[in-house]
Motif scaffolding. Structure first.
Motif, PDB file in Angstrom:
ATOM      1  N   GLN A 252      53.637  -3.667 -13.270  1.00  0.00           N
ATOM      2  CA  GLN A 252      53.727  -3.426 -14.709  1.00  0.00           C
ATOM      3  C   GLN A 252      53.738  -1.921 -14.989  1.00  0.00           C
ATOM      4  N   MET A 253      52.907  -1.198 -14.253  1.00  0.00           N
ATOM      5  CA  MET A 253      52.871   0.259 -14.397  1.00  0.00           C
ATOM      6  C   MET A 253      54.203   0.879 -13.974  1.00  0.00           C
ATOM      7  N   ALA A 254      54.823   0.310 -12.927  1.00  0.00           N
ATOM      8  CA  ALA A 254      56.117   0.823 -12.470  1.00  0.00           C
ATOM      9  C   ALA A 254      57.178   0.667 -13.552  1.00  0.00           C
ATOM     10  N   GLY A 255      57.180  -0.491 -14.250  1.00  0.00           N
ATOM     11  CA  GLY A 255      58.131  -0.695 -15.337  1.00  0.00           C
ATOM     12  C   GLY A 255      57.908   0.277 -16.478  1.00  0.00           C
ATOM     13  N   TYR A 256      56.646   0.510 -16.816  1.00  0.00           N
ATOM     14  CA  TYR A 256      56.287   1.455 -17.883  1.00  0.00           C
ATOM     15  C   TYR A 256      56.756   2.867 -17.531  1.00  0.00           C
ATOM     16  N   GLN A 257      56.453   3.301 -16.307  1.00  0.00           N
ATOM     17  CA  GLN A 257      56.775   4.670 -15.901  1.00  0.00           C
ATOM     18  C   GLN A 257      58.277   4.876 -15.713  1.00  0.00           C
ATOM     19  N   SER A 258      58.998   3.821 -15.351  1.00  0.00           N
ATOM     20  CA  SER A 258      60.453   3.934 -15.228  1.00  0.00           C
ATOM     21  C   SER A 258      61.081   4.302 -16.568  1.00  0.00           C
ATOM     22  N   LEU A 259      60.659   3.605 -17.626  1.00  0.00           N
ATOM     23  CA  LEU A 259      61.203   3.916 -18.951  1.00  0.00           C
ATOM     24  C   LEU A 259      60.716   5.275 -19.444  1.00  0.00           C
ATOM     25  N   GLU A 260      59.478   5.584 -19.154  1.00  0.00           N
ATOM     26  CA  GLU A 260      58.923   6.871 -19.577  1.00  0.00           C
ATOM     27  C   GLU A 260      59.729   8.028 -18.992  1.00  0.00           C
ATOM     28  N   ALA A 261      60.128   7.908 -17.729  1.00  0.00           N
ATOM     29  CA  ALA A 261      60.856   8.985 -17.054  1.00  0.00           C
ATOM     30  C   ALA A 261      62.315   9.071 -17.494  1.00  0.00           C
ATOM     31  N   ASN A 262      62.868   7.965 -18.001  1.00  0.00           N
ATOM     32  CA  ASN A 262      64.302   7.931 -18.301  1.00  0.00           C
ATOM     33  C   ASN A 262      64.615   7.703 -19.774  1.00  0.00           C
ATOM     34  N   MET A 284      58.231  -3.437 -21.796  1.00  0.00           N
ATOM     35  CA  MET A 284      57.944  -3.847 -23.171  1.00  0.00           C
ATOM     36  C   MET A 284      56.829  -2.989 -23.772  1.00  0.00           C
ATOM     37  N   GLN A 285      55.788  -2.734 -23.003  1.00  0.00           N
ATOM     38  CA  GLN A 285      54.676  -1.922 -23.503  1.00  0.00           C
ATOM     39  C   GLN A 285      55.144  -0.528 -23.911  1.00  0.00           C
ATOM     40  N   TYR A 286      55.991   0.079 -23.083  1.00  0.00           N
ATOM     41  CA  TYR A 286      56.455   1.431 -23.406  1.00  0.00           C
ATOM     42  C   TYR A 286      57.353   1.419 -24.641  1.00  0.00           C
ATOM     43  N   LEU A 287      58.241   0.439 -24.735  1.00  0.00           N
ATOM     44  CA  LEU A 287      59.151   0.365 -25.881  1.00  0.00           C
ATOM     45  C   LEU A 287      58.386   0.158 -27.187  1.00  0.00           C
ATOM     46  N   LEU A 288      57.388  -0.716 -27.162  1.00  0.00           N
ATOM     47  CA  LEU A 288      56.596  -0.948 -28.367  1.00  0.00           C
ATOM     48  C   LEU A 288      55.793   0.294 -28.744  1.00  0.00           C
ATOM     49  N   GLN A 289      55.333   1.026 -27.732  1.00  0.00           N
ATOM     50  CA  GLN A 289      54.603   2.269 -27.990  1.00  0.00           C
ATOM     51  C   GLN A 289      55.510   3.292 -28.670  1.00  0.00           C
ATOM     52  N   ILE A 294      61.951  -4.915 -30.495  1.00  0.00           N
ATOM     53  CA  ILE A 294      62.381  -5.925 -29.521  1.00  0.00           C
ATOM     54  C   ILE A 294      62.295  -7.284 -30.226  1.00  0.00           C
ATOM     55  N   PRO A 295      63.366  -8.053 -30.305  1.00  0.00           N
ATOM     56  CA  PRO A 295      64.677  -7.842 -29.682  1.00  0.00           C
ATOM     57  C   PRO A 295      65.705  -7.167 -30.578  1.00  0.00           C
ATOM     58  N   GLY A 296      65.289  -6.504 -31.661  1.00  0.00           N
ATOM     59  CA  GLY A 296      66.251  -5.896 -32.577  1.00  0.00           C
ATOM     60  C   GLY A 296      67.092  -4.811 -31.943  1.00  0.00           C
ATOM     61  N   GLN A 297      66.433  -3.792 -31.346  1.00  0.00           N
ATOM     62  CA  GLN A 297      67.162  -2.687 -30.722  1.00  0.00           C
ATOM     63  C   GLN A 297      67.363  -2.880 -29.221  1.00  0.00           C
ATOM     64  N   VAL A 298      66.468  -3.620 -28.611  1.00  0.00           N
ATOM     65  CA  VAL A 298      66.554  -3.861 -27.165  1.00  0.00           C
ATOM     66  C   VAL A 298      66.406  -5.354 -26.896  1.00  0.00           C
ATOM     67  N   SER A 299      67.390  -5.917 -26.212  1.00  0.00           N
ATOM     68  CA  SER A 299      67.267  -7.289 -25.716  1.00  0.00           C
ATOM     69  C   SER A 299      66.679  -7.201 -24.315  1.00  0.00           C
ATOM     70  N   LEU A 300      65.440  -7.621 -24.174  1.00  0.00           N
ATOM     71  CA  LEU A 300      64.712  -7.442 -22.916  1.00  0.00           C
ATOM     72  C   LEU A 300      64.584  -8.769 -22.180  1.00  0.00           C
ATOM     73  N   GLY A 310      54.881 -12.400 -22.807  1.00  0.00           N
ATOM     74  CA  GLY A 310      55.955 -11.617 -23.411  1.00  0.00           C
ATOM     75  C   GLY A 310      55.875 -11.514 -24.913  1.00  0.00           C
ATOM     76  N   ARG A 311      54.791 -12.015 -25.511  1.00  0.00           N
ATOM     77  CA  ARG A 311      54.540 -11.919 -26.958  1.00  0.00           C
ATOM     78  C   ARG A 311      55.681 -12.503 -27.789  1.00  0.00           C
ATOM     79  N   GLY A 312      56.430 -13.399 -27.199  1.00  0.00           N
ATOM     80  CA  GLY A 312      57.510 -14.047 -27.937  1.00  0.00           C
ATOM     81  C   GLY A 312      58.715 -13.180 -28.191  1.00  0.00           C
ATOM     82  N   VAL A 313      58.838 -12.025 -27.506  1.00  0.00           N
ATOM     83  CA  VAL A 313      59.986 -11.142 -27.742  1.00  0.00           C
ATOM     84  C   VAL A 313      60.835 -10.953 -26.487  1.00  0.00           C
TER      85      VAL A 313
END
Length: 361
Positions: A252-262, A284-289, A294-300, A310-313
């Motif tokens: 989960q941390m890897a997914g967060y940091q991937s988006l943070e870096a890019n 998802m955590q990084y995008l919401l932060q 989601i899913p308006g701007q990003v279809s995840l 997934g909080r229903g999104v």
């Protein structure tokens, strides 16, 4: 009540086939309606299930024919299930085992069969268990989950080949004489790409870790993406990952940091696909932060991601373990004599579960 009735009729017809009360052909539908005091719709549903299970075939102008060699293979089997239980199981791993067991028990109950459970906790015990099972005359089939994938490839093949009954495993390795039943990474990506609009950029969030399922999903992502839209830019966001084990929190941390870096290089709206559920949750955590809708701007997309997590999104490729186990039981009972010593891959259908407002074609 109808569901209970048609299942009862299925079992009763199976028992009568097994006891040779019904031979070659079933009685006419009118006689079955009268015999079971029910409606034509209920009888038709029961017969349809028996045909799907390979027990019957319809011959035009004659009736419902009982398929050859079905009497001894349809019910009353003793099926072994070998599950790995490690000393420090996480709560999620325990839940996965419970889903599998519920599915195996439910599927076996439908066919009036029983489950023999074998717990595999270490490598020595696995070898001992497999040696004993290879000589067993009590089992009609074995569903085998190795302690580790590498160990299964290196050490267990010879013992599994000695089995004189079908051995079912997941799609770990293309080993001959072992039947594999699984959801495949190719099918997962194909189903996901059916939902992706052709004009949106697509990002695949992966991890840099040399395991077969990560490599497979990256490979099929590239293949399916090129088939769908050659003009879109493929952005494969990777985070170096060198841990000895793949704990969900670290993924989960890897997914967060991937988006943070890019994040500065991303285009919106877009589609993102996590290599698994934990990576998608981190994204998802990084995008919401960042207050990205989601899913308006990003279809995840996640893979086997629960709607609760997934909080229903998050849309998810549903790889239900319960459904996997039920299908294993169905396949064993319908094809038992044709699975022994076979190298076949039976692919289970993948379902995509999408939240409301999801960007789809």
């Amino acid at each position: 009540m109808k569901t209970n009735k048609y299942r009862h009729i299925c079992k009763d017809i199976e028992n009568k086939i097994k006891s040779n009360e019904f031979r070659e052909y079933l009685p006419p539908v009118k006689d079955l309606i009268s015999q079971y005091t029910t409606t034509q719709a209920t009888i038709s549903k029961a017969l349809r299930i028996l045909k799907q299970n390979g027990l019957l075939s319809y011959e035009k102008g004659i009736g419902n024919k009982i398929n050859d060699n079905q009497q001894k293979n349809i019910s009353g089997l003793n099926i072994g299930v070998m599950l790995p239980v490690r000393p420090k199981e996480t709560s999620e791993q325990n839940r996965q085992h419970m889903r599998l067991l519920r599915g195996f028990c439910s599927g076996a109950h439908f066919y009036n069969s029983r489950i023999s459970l074998f717990i595999n906790s270490d490598r020595k015990k696995e070898q001992s268990l497999l040696s004993r099972l290879a000589e067993s005359r009590d089992l009609d089939a074995l569903v085998y989950f190795p302690l580790t994938v590498d160990y299964f490839i290196e050490k267990s093949q010879a013992l599994l080949r000695k089995m004189k009954f079908p051995v079912i495993t997941r799609n770990f390795h293309n080993d001959h004489k072992i039947c594999r039943i699984d959801y495949t990474d190719d099918d997962i990506m194909k189903e996901i790409f059916k939902c992706i609009p052709a004009d949106l950029p697509v990002y695949f969030i992966s991890i840099n870790y040399p395991v077969y399922w990560v490599n497979n999903r990256e490979k099929y992502f590239q293949e399916n993406f090129k088939l769908v839209n050659k003009k879109s830019v493929i952005k494969n966001l990777k985070k170096m990952y060198s841990e000895n084990h793949m704990h969900p929190r670290l993924l989960q941390m890897a997914g967060y940091q991937s988006l943070e870096a890019n994040f500065s290089n991303l285009e919106f709206p877009c589609v993102m696909i996590g290599v698994n559920d934990a990576v998608a949750l981190g994204a998802m955590q990084y995008l919401l932060q960042k207050q990205i809708s989601i899913p308006g701007q990003v279809s995840l997309f996640g893979i086997d991601c629960s709607s609760r997590a997934g909080r229903g999104v998050i849309a998810s490729a549903d790889l239900s373990l319960y459904r996997y186990a039920v299908n294993c039981m169905k396949i064993i009972h319908c094809r038992q004599s044709r699975l022994t010593g076979k190298n076949v891959l039976l692919r289970l259908p993948v379902k995509i579960i999408s939240p409301a407002g999801f960007l789809v074609k």
